[in-house]
Design a protein around this motif. Structure first.
Motif: not given
Lengths: 419, 134
Positions: A390, A395, A398, A402, A404, A407-408, A410-412, A414-415, A417-419, B11, B40, B42, B48-51, B54, B57, B88
């Motif tokens: 964090g 970058q 890491d 897990t 990043s 994670i990124e 996964d975010v995309l 989820l967005l 499937t949610g939309a 969302v 949703k 994650i 503390g790991m969250v950037k 993100q 994004l 942050r």
């Protein structure tokens, strides 16, 4: 099984803290400053201890009376006056009334000591019950166990300095306890008092007490060395509350020397004798009957008297060893230790500054490199928390499992499937 | 116009520390909250790991709002994770959110593992505020 036990204790601790949050709010919950509380009490002990030291005379004939001189506190009591009315009257409990509020300062030292042990035990149980003592935290835990042992030693030697009848009984008991050690026990018992009990013995005890307290400082440094930004001060409200408690306790039940003559003169003191008072002066060869045990520092003597030196060694030594080995069992699988991408690391030091366990050091790169420094993770100290991830704007660090990038993605996803 | 906003599915992306909430029991197979399918999740080892990038994004790619959920202040399992992410997001510690990020859409919750219900209430209140923006 053991891990299940730890998760149960954690759940109970969190419930307790949640209840307390309701009363104190998160900001002032003393259980969130459990590590800072003993240190806060320690400052009281240092300052009141220095004040007591100014008047303490470490000789057999003067030690008790010098402590008594310090604690010449006026007591309030009910007396019948010439007109036959019952009135409250203030009287000095000793003839020498040299040190104003000396008994309160001694009371702060005494109650502060109880406070330090209570908060230390609270800290230890809190850390253990929330499973924050294992693996990468072994050094704070092991140094913490040492701190507990030295705190106990310093507290006990503090009791000896008063040199009352109880202190003498404790010396005899300690010597019997030390003699139970095979081979070196006799020598240790001799070393403890410096041979026969004489003036040098109390000088030695004073060194043990003050030396122990000084050693605590070194151990506190060890305790903090692997912790980034350790919490060393409780919240202001908690500070005032603790200070108020110690001050009120020291004023209401001050630490004084209580003799039979004094009780005859001031019967109200009889009740206090059971609390935190000291006895009459020590007499070599006279063991006090019905020794009063202080719960926080004198429990080893209770064990020695009731169970004998050998069993006391087994119980106290065994539990100390268990505490020392606690952080090494059970072992976790450690497969998510932070990794640095050499090509991306600019040497900005953010991760090294933010790592809560000082696991990241900055090292020089080879001469002629694009950047001067590179972050290096010390695997044994890494907690796999990802706080460094964090903190990295490039970058460049890491967690392999897990990541990043995952994670990124996964975010995309989820967005989508949610939309 | 307002009808269109109402119809548009919302969302919310939440970055949740695995120790702050009983999150495994609160999610369905699609990683949505059982009590609030718009949200949703994650799951991370520590808040503390969250950037901050993100969170940006998520907002840039269609999330109406995003939030971080960590342990109660003073009780981070890794000592400082919740403190750092709070600093942050409040712009007091690097790396920060970009100036042009709509901070009204970025939430923060710091709870204990027993605080499922208070968390859901706070989340609902946060979503209401975001809904006012549109």
């Amino acid at each position: 099984m053991y891990k299940k036990f730890l998760s149960l204790t954690k759940s109970l601790t969190v419930s307790l803290e949640k209840g307390l949050n309701f009363l104190t709010t998160q900001e002032h919950n003393p259980l969130y400053f459990h590590g800072a509380m003993p240190l806060y009490c320690f400052w009281f002990l240092i300052f009141s201890g220095i004040m007591l030291w100014m008047y303490y005379i470490p000789t057999l004939d003067r030690a008790w009376s010098s402590v008594n001189y310090i604690t010449s506190l006026p007591v309030v009591q009910q007396v019948v006056n010439k007109q036959g009315q019952t009135i409250w009257q203030t009287a000095a409990i000793s003839e020498a009334t040299g040190i104003p509020y000396g008994a309160v300062v001694r009371g702060i030292h005494r109650w502060g000591a109880a406070g330090m042990m209570i908060t230390t035990l609270l800290h230890m149980f809190r850390v253990y019950f929330t499973d924050r003592h294992r693996s990468w935290r072994w050094l704070p835990w092991v140094s913490g166990v040492l701190l507990l042992v030295i705190l106990l030693f310093t507290g006990i030697t503090g009791y000896l300095l008063v040199w009352d009848a109880r202190a003498y009984a404790m010396v005899v008991s300690t010597q019997a306890w030390l003699r139970a050690i095979p081979a070196i026990g006799g020598w240790m018992a001799e070393f403890f008092t410096g041979g026969d009990i004489r003036d040098y013995t109390l000088t030695r005890f004073l060194f043990f007490h003050v030396g122990g307290a000084s050693f605590l400082f070194w151990l506190i440094w060890m305790h903090f060395i692997r912790l980034h930004e350790p919490v060393v001060t409780p919240s202001r409200a908690t500070n005032f509350l603790t200070f108020g408690f110690i001050l009120v306790a020291a004023g209401a039940i001050p630490a004084i020397n209580v003799t039979e003559e004094l009780i005859k003169q001031y019967p109200t003191l009889a009740a206090q004798k059971d609390f935190i008072a000291s006895d009459a002066p020590a007499q070599i060869g006279m063991i006090v009957q019905n020794m009063r045990y202080d719960a926080w520092y004198m429990f080893p003597y209770y064990l020695i008297e009731r169970l004998g030196p050998v069993l006391a060694w087994i119980i106290l030594g065994g539990s100390t060893i268990l505490l020392f080995v606690a952080p090494f069992y059970p072992k976790d699988r450690r497969d998510n230790i932070a990794e640095v991408l050499d090509a991306k690391c600019t040497g900005c030091t953010f991760c090294s500054l933010d790592c809560p366990f000082e696991a990241i050091t900055m090292q020089e790169r080879a001469p002629g490199s694009k950047f001067k420094l590179i972050a290096v993770v010390q695997a044994a100290r890494c907690s796999e928390c990802g706080i460094c991830v964090g903190s990295c704007p490039f970058q460049a660090i890491d967690l392999p499992n897990t990541h990043s990038k995952t994670i990124e993605a996964d975010v995309l996803a989820l967005l989508k499937t949610g939309a | 116009m307002s009808e269109q906003v109402e119809k548009k599915p919302r969302v919310i992306i939440g970055f949740v520390c695995e120790r702050s909430l009983p999150i495994d029991q609160m999610m369905d197979a699609q990683k949505a909250l059982v009590d609030d399918p718009e949200t949703k999740i994650i799951v991370l080892p520590c808040s503390g790991m969250v950037k901050p990038t993100q969170l940006e994004l998520a907002l840039a790619n269609g999330a109406n709002a995003t939030f971080v959920c960590g342990c109660a202040m003073g009780d981070c399992h890794y000592r400082l994770g919740n403190v750092f992410i709070k600093e942050r997001l409040e712009g007091e510690r690097n790396p920060k959110l970009r100036k042009n990020t709509d901070k009204r859409r970025v939430g923060m919750f710091f709870v204990t593992i027993k605080d499922k219900q208070p968390f859901l209430e706070a989340l609902a209140a946060f979503k209401d505020k975001v809904a006012e923006i549109g």
